[in-house]
Enzyme design. Sequence first.
Site, PDB file in Angstrom:
ATOM      1  N   LYS A  72     -17.684   9.852   7.288  1.00 22.88           N
ATOM      2  CA  LYS A  72     -17.544   9.420   6.034  1.00 22.88           C
ATOM      3  C   LYS A  72     -18.555  10.683   5.380  1.00 22.88           C
ATOM      4  O   LYS A  72     -18.268  12.040   5.238  1.00 22.88           O
ATOM      5  CB  LYS A  72     -18.417   8.016   5.717  1.00 22.88           C
ATOM      6  CG  LYS A  72     -16.969   7.063   6.217  1.00 22.88           C
ATOM      7  CD  LYS A  72     -17.454   5.812   6.089  1.00 22.88           C
ATOM      8  CE  LYS A  72     -16.440   5.191   5.840  1.00 22.88           C
ATOM      9  NZ  LYS A  72     -15.584   4.350   7.440  1.00 22.88           N
ATOM     10  N   ARG A  78       0.738  -1.286  -0.333  1.00 25.23           N
ATOM     11  CA  ARG A  78      -0.282  -0.243  -0.117  1.00 25.23           C
ATOM     12  C   ARG A  78       1.187   1.185   0.163  1.00 25.23           C
ATOM     13  O   ARG A  78       1.644   1.167   1.094  1.00 25.23           O
ATOM     14  CB  ARG A  78      -1.082  -0.437   1.291  1.00 25.23           C
ATOM     15  CG  ARG A  78      -1.856  -0.870   1.137  1.00 25.23           C
ATOM     16  CD  ARG A  78      -2.804  -1.079   2.689  1.00 25.23           C
ATOM     17  NE  ARG A  78      -3.243  -2.297   2.598  1.00 25.23           N
ATOM     18  CZ  ARG A  78      -4.593  -2.685   2.872  1.00 25.23           C
ATOM     19  NH1 ARG A  78      -5.435  -2.146   2.209  1.00 25.23           N
ATOM     20  NH2 ARG A  78      -5.449  -3.757   2.559  1.00 25.23           N
ATOM     21  N   THR A  93      -7.607  -6.610   1.931  1.00 23.62           N
ATOM     22  CA  THR A  93      -9.084  -6.637   2.071  1.00 23.62           C
ATOM     23  C   THR A  93     -10.345  -6.571   1.412  1.00 23.62           C
ATOM     24  O   THR A  93     -11.491  -6.540   1.496  1.00 23.62           O
ATOM     25  CB  THR A  93      -9.529  -4.927   1.224  1.00 23.62           C
ATOM     26  OG1 THR A  93      -8.070  -3.899   1.932  1.00 23.62           O
ATOM     27  CG2 THR A  93     -10.453  -3.714   1.472  1.00 23.62           C
TER      28      THR A  93
END
Length: 405
Positions: free
Chosen positions: A248, A21, A363
């Site tokens: 969010k 990542r 993920t």
Amino acid sequence: MQFERFFQSNLEGLREAGNYRVFADLARQRGQFPSATRYREDGTEQDVTVWCSNDYLGMGQNKIVVDAMKDAIDRCGAGAGGTRNISGTNHYHVLLERELADLHGKEAALIFTSGYVSNWAALGTLLAKIPGIIVYSDALNHASMIEGIRHSKCERRIFKHNDPEHLRELMAADDPSAPKLVAFESVYSMDGDIAPIEAICDVADAFGAMTYLDEVHAVGMYGPRGGGVAEREGLMDRLTVIEGTLGKAFGVMGGYITGSAALCDFVRSFASGFIFTTALPPALAAGAAASIKHLKASELERRRHKDAVAKVRAMLDRHGIPHMDNPSHIVPVMVGNAAKCKWISDVLIDNYGIYVQPINYPTVPVGTERLRITPTPLHTDGDIAKLTQALNDLWSQCALARHVA
């Protein structure tokens, strides 16, 4: 043991598999969202358009929210001063919890520093403290829910994703006198599918179980006041606990649970993840409360957002770019190869100024690697055309299969 060698070899394994990542170094531009400035390693800067933010409605840039945060800083300063047990509860915390309880039609709410912590602390506490309880967890529940369940060390059962009948089979096989809790999400963030909340509640009720619904990807987005999928479907009263996030669609930071006054007080009194951690800064609480209050009254952001999602899907279909069909606002563009997924992401940002983070294992399962696109009301038609044309170009370069309508 050669610790540094161990660390480096494992990191190299991630790189070889295409799963390492890399975080993009970005600064969001107030008033220009979804535009951001990217800071490259060579010291240069680049203007980019962000297509993978969970600030789904752009509320993190909304003047009402920003002004509320500035006002709270002017009134209270920067930090909360410590835990609520030691330093006291700031009045902005009280106001935020009232807004949240009202949003979900519950007696009370309790705020945490993140949605991860609220799941971990609430599930871990409820399941550890209720003697003999069995938890039934959806197979695709978020890591924070899984960690809370593991932490509790209670008996657990995993039911097939969004499968009420499998849930029923599992519950029927257990001691009918044992206390039970069903934990699931409304919108699942990687596939964008939505749980059959009513059917799961029917099964839970048949066995006298509590229900715990994670609405983190739905609050602000669905329902006439942004209360989530359960509000949209008129089911909030059937959920024992509704958990959500402030980070969010509400555009700020933090997590929360809502439920009965006794349940929230129980978690407040026994959850180490609440008791021993510094409280949210007053400015964050003020900004979140302002965002929630605004979205309770305004449908404009949700309506424009729905239009943007429909436009993105239509343009992807026009180019034959495969994307997972779902009823939510999340648009997973399916690549199916970790190395190609990362390569496309790298080229998008380097050559096109488009930022979409690759989603690879762990993920999502190997073979389902994807670009998780999250349109917002602030993406223009020009932004959408540029994104889909870039994907069209790269799809050809990677020789990836196209969807045929």
